[in-house]
Design a protein around this motif. Structure first.
Motif, PDB file in Angstrom:
ATOM      1  N   PHE A   1       4.700  -2.907   2.953  1.00 58.84           N
ATOM      2  CA  PHE A   1       4.376  -4.649   2.452  1.00 58.84           C
ATOM      3  C   PHE A   1       3.798  -5.182   3.568  1.00 58.84           C
ATOM      4  CE2 PHE A   1       7.998  -2.528   0.329  1.00 58.84           C
ATOM      5  CZ  PHE A   1       7.446  -2.633  -1.018  1.00 58.84           C
ATOM      6  N   ALA A   2       2.932  -6.223   3.453  1.00 58.30           N
ATOM      7  CA  ALA A   2       2.364  -7.056   4.309  1.00 58.30           C
ATOM      8  C   ALA A   2       3.674  -7.761   4.997  1.00 58.30           C
ATOM      9  CB  ALA A   2       1.446  -8.131   3.779  1.00 58.30           C
ATOM     10  N   GLY A   3       3.693  -7.833   6.377  1.00 57.65           N
ATOM     11  CA  GLY A   3       4.829  -8.375   7.082  1.00 57.65           C
ATOM     12  C   GLY A   3       5.891  -7.418   7.342  1.00 57.65           C
ATOM     13  N   GLY A   4       5.636  -6.218   6.680  1.00 58.89           N
ATOM     14  CA  GLY A   4       7.031  -5.333   7.052  1.00 58.89           C
ATOM     15  C   GLY A   4       8.279  -5.516   6.638  1.00 58.89           C
TER      16      GLY A   4
ATOM     17  N   ALA B   1       0.861  -1.225   0.136  1.00 60.95           N
ATOM     18  CA  ALA B   1      -0.042   0.099  -0.002  1.00 60.95           C
ATOM     19  C   ALA B   1       0.903   1.350   0.089  1.00 60.95           C
ATOM     20  CB  ALA B   1      -0.903  -0.009   1.325  1.00 60.95           C
ATOM     21  N   VAL B   2       0.448   2.348  -0.668  1.00 63.46           N
ATOM     22  CA  VAL B   2       1.104   3.429  -0.773  1.00 63.46           C
ATOM     23  C   VAL B   2       0.474   4.715  -0.416  1.00 63.46           C
ATOM     24  CG1 VAL B   2       2.343   5.198  -2.459  1.00 63.46           C
ATOM     25  CG2 VAL B   2       2.239   2.584  -2.896  1.00 63.46           C
ATOM     26  N   THR B   3       0.872   5.444   0.547  1.00 63.04           N
ATOM     27  CA  THR B   3       0.277   6.415   1.421  1.00 63.04           C
ATOM     28  C   THR B   3       0.951   7.685   1.347  1.00 63.04           C
ATOM     29  OG1 THR B   3       1.090   5.970   3.376  1.00 63.04           O
ATOM     30  CG2 THR B   3      -1.369   5.037   2.537  1.00 63.04           C
ATOM     31  N   GLY B   4       0.752   8.907   2.005  1.00 61.01           N
ATOM     32  CA  GLY B   4       1.654   9.915   2.043  1.00 61.01           C
ATOM     33  C   GLY B   4       1.722  10.967   0.922  1.00 61.01           C
ATOM     34  N   ALA B   5       2.475  11.202   0.311  1.00 64.08           N
ATOM     35  CA  ALA B   5       2.572  12.174  -0.818  1.00 64.08           C
ATOM     36  C   ALA B   5       1.923  11.347  -2.005  1.00 64.08           C
ATOM     37  CB  ALA B   5       4.101  12.417  -1.361  1.00 64.08           C
ATOM     38  N   SER B   6       1.036  11.691  -2.843  1.00 64.80           N
ATOM     39  CA  SER B   6       0.295  11.092  -3.687  1.00 64.80           C
ATOM     40  C   SER B   6       1.099  10.933  -4.997  1.00 64.80           C
ATOM     41  CB  SER B   6      -0.983  11.901  -4.073  1.00 64.80           C
ATOM     42  OG  SER B   6      -0.653  13.250  -4.504  1.00 64.80           O
ATOM     43  N   ALA B   7       1.002  10.190  -5.615  1.00 67.89           N
ATOM     44  CA  ALA B   7       2.185   9.662  -6.751  1.00 67.89           C
ATOM     45  C   ALA B   7       1.278   8.627  -7.527  1.00 67.89           C
ATOM     46  CB  ALA B   7       3.240   9.048  -6.143  1.00 67.89           C
ATOM     47  N   PRO B   8       1.716   8.771  -8.793  1.00 69.59           N
ATOM     48  CA  PRO B   8       0.863   7.364  -9.615  1.00 69.59           C
ATOM     49  C   PRO B   8       1.470   6.164  -9.202  1.00 69.59           C
ATOM     50  CG  PRO B   8       2.881   8.833 -10.971  1.00 69.59           C
ATOM     51  CD  PRO B   8       2.322   9.543  -9.686  1.00 69.59           C
TER      52      PRO B   8
END
Lengths: 295, 219
Positions: A117-120, A73-80
């Protein structure tokens, strides 16, 4: 080993978590994700606890290739965000097949994206944290192309949000400040300037501090301040008078006076503010300050 | 002077409490000696369970920072009334640090002290030092102990790289560089001791309160 290969490291991609605490008296900075709420959200979306390590990108994003299928999952600054070039969701769990390339593109709003990432990310902890501290060099080095980054075993199910998360704010950055501990080292005029002056985010900032351009703050007390402990969010004023807001990798002690302190919740938007962003400080009261002044 | 406890107490009211944001207090003392005594008292109260939860206790040259407090206002009201015993000489663990007094600034330090070069090591190793506080880098300790006549200005131009293990002077302090870094202190020697190793427990050889004896080694 379950892990991800770094296809494109980006200008500065580091491993981050909630930081190292309890070692400041030995000169160890706290470190940790600059946009802590975004880090926590990325972990939640990937089914991880908040303390799991994520990747923090800087402006240019990152591209990785997982060796085994993984939820990210990607969060924070929005990006493609793309998988093998096909657009996928930002701010939501994404299933990445083994051998596919997950790419976080250049930041659109904000500076720093968080990739969970799942699991870190499962690099070896140093003093209880996996975070990279750019000031002291503790923790893993910033990512390089062709690195392999280990992942842990997945924790729980991925979470879904009702709607997309809020991205980094645009426009003016408003930072609350509690005056002190060394506001009495500055002229009355400078204290007014702090609350009224138009500042801008300088391009010289980094994980150590947000550097500001604008009206210089003048000292009333000359001479050297004996080194003293520094808190996260401290607004330190070096001899040139241009304030620096201390972020996660700040030094634990310093010899320039701190005119005010920005509360922790305001530091996440500060860490996402691009160079040139307008900044305004708003002095607020604090019970501790009122009591300390009476005491 | 009425009773053994009081005879050794620093006079009350010597602590100035300053708020550092909403969750921290910076306690300022009158001198480095008062700050070290106050720091020892903070640790004693923490270990005795008499201090509210605190995330970091960071001593400075004349201050102690208490960071990560839930209710700093309550503690701010209480701190000035603490009775702080004077630090007993010889308290705190003792560490020996072997030094070859072969630093690049030895001649300059000798000239400023008005002694022969080979005297610098004898003066420096002839007194007990102790760690007032840490900072600058993990495991970098600011050691006091040298008399005022041996205090030393910083170099006018800092070096871009000071080797790890360098023993150096600035102001009233001795420091030992845990790793190679830029630095403006005057180099008087080198040690083979490992100042910082995060895989070791404790990671820092020198932590606040540690007493240090520098032991002169031959060339």
């Amino acid at each position: 080993m379950n892990g991800i290969e770094v296809v494109r490291a980006g200008v500065l991609t580091t491993v981050q978590d909630l930081g190292r605490t309890g070692y400041a008296h030995l000169g160890v900075p706290r470190g940790g994700a600059l946009d802590a709420p975004a880090h926590r959200l990325a972990n939640r979306l990937a089914g991880n606890p908040a303390e799991a390590a994520t990747l923090e990108t800087t402006v240019t994003g990152v591209a990785v290739r997982p060796r085994e299928p993984v939820t990210a999952a990607v969060t924070g600054a929005s990006a493609p965000v793309t998988v093998d070039g096909r657009p996928v969701a930002w701010g939501a769990p994404v299933r990445v097949p083994a051998g596919s390339v997950l790419e976080v593109g250049p930041a659109v709003h904000g500076l720093r994206s968080y990739l969970a990432f799942a699991g870190g990310v499962a690099v070896e902890p140093v003093l209880g944290s996996r975070c990279t501290d750019v000031l002291s060099g503790l923790g893993p080095a910033p990512l390089k192309d062709a690195d392999v980054v280990p992942l842990g075993d997945r924790h729980g199910p991925a979470a879904h949000l009702d709607g997309p998360p809020g991205g980094a704010p645009g426009g003016e950055l408003v930072l609350r400040v509690v005056l002190g501990p060394r506001d009495d080292w500055f002229t009355a005029g400078s204290l007014r300037t702090l609350g009224t002056g138009a500042y801008r985010v300088s391009a010289a900032g980094n994980r150590i501090g947000l550097r500001l351009e604008g009206p210089p703050l003048e000292r009333a007390v000359k001479g050297e301040l004996p080194s003293e402990g520094m808190v996260l969010g401290a607004v330190q004023v070096p001899p040139d008078g241009h304030p620096v807001v201390f972020l996660a990798d700040h030094p634990t002690t310093g010899g320039y006076p701190v005119i005010a302190v920005v509360p922790e919740p305001d530091l996440a938007p500060a860490a996402q503010a691009a160079p040139g962003t307008a900044v305004r400080f708003v002095p607020v009261r604090s019970a501790a300050r009122d009591r300390a002044r009476l005491g | 002077m009425n009773g053994p406890g009081r005879a050794h107490a620093l006079h009350p009211g010597s602590a100035t409490v300053r708020a550092a944001g909403s969750h921290a207090l910076l306690v300022e003392l009158e001198s480095g000696e008062h700050a070290e005594a106050f720091h020892a008292e903070v640790l004693r109260r923490r270990d005795a369970g008499e201090l509210p939860g605190v995330r970091e206790i960071v001593p400075g040259a004349r201050t102690v920072l208490l960071d990560g407090l839930d209710d700093p206002a309550a503690l701010a009201g209480e701190l000035p009334s603490w009775e702080v015993p004077r630090l007993e000489a010889g308290s705190g663990p003792l560490v020996e640090v072997p030094v070859r007094y072969d630093g690049a600034d030895l001649a300059e330090v000798a000239a400023l002290w008005g002694v022969a070069e080979e005297e610098v090591g004898r003066v420096h190793s002839g007194v007990e030092h102790h760690v007032a506080f840490c900072g600058f880098a993990p495991g970098f300790a600011y050691l006091t102990g040298l008399r005022a006549q041996y205090h030393m200005p910083r170099r006018s131009t800092p070096r871009t790289a000071v080797p790890a293990g360098s023993v150096a002077l600035a102001g009233p302090y001795t420091g030992v560089y845990p790793r190679s870094s830029p630095g403006g202190w005057q180099l008087i020697g080198t040690t083979r001791s490992t100042l910082w190793d995060p895989d070791r427990e404790p990671a820092a050889l020198l932590s606040p309160g540690t007493r240090v004896r520098f032991v002169m080694e031959d060339g």
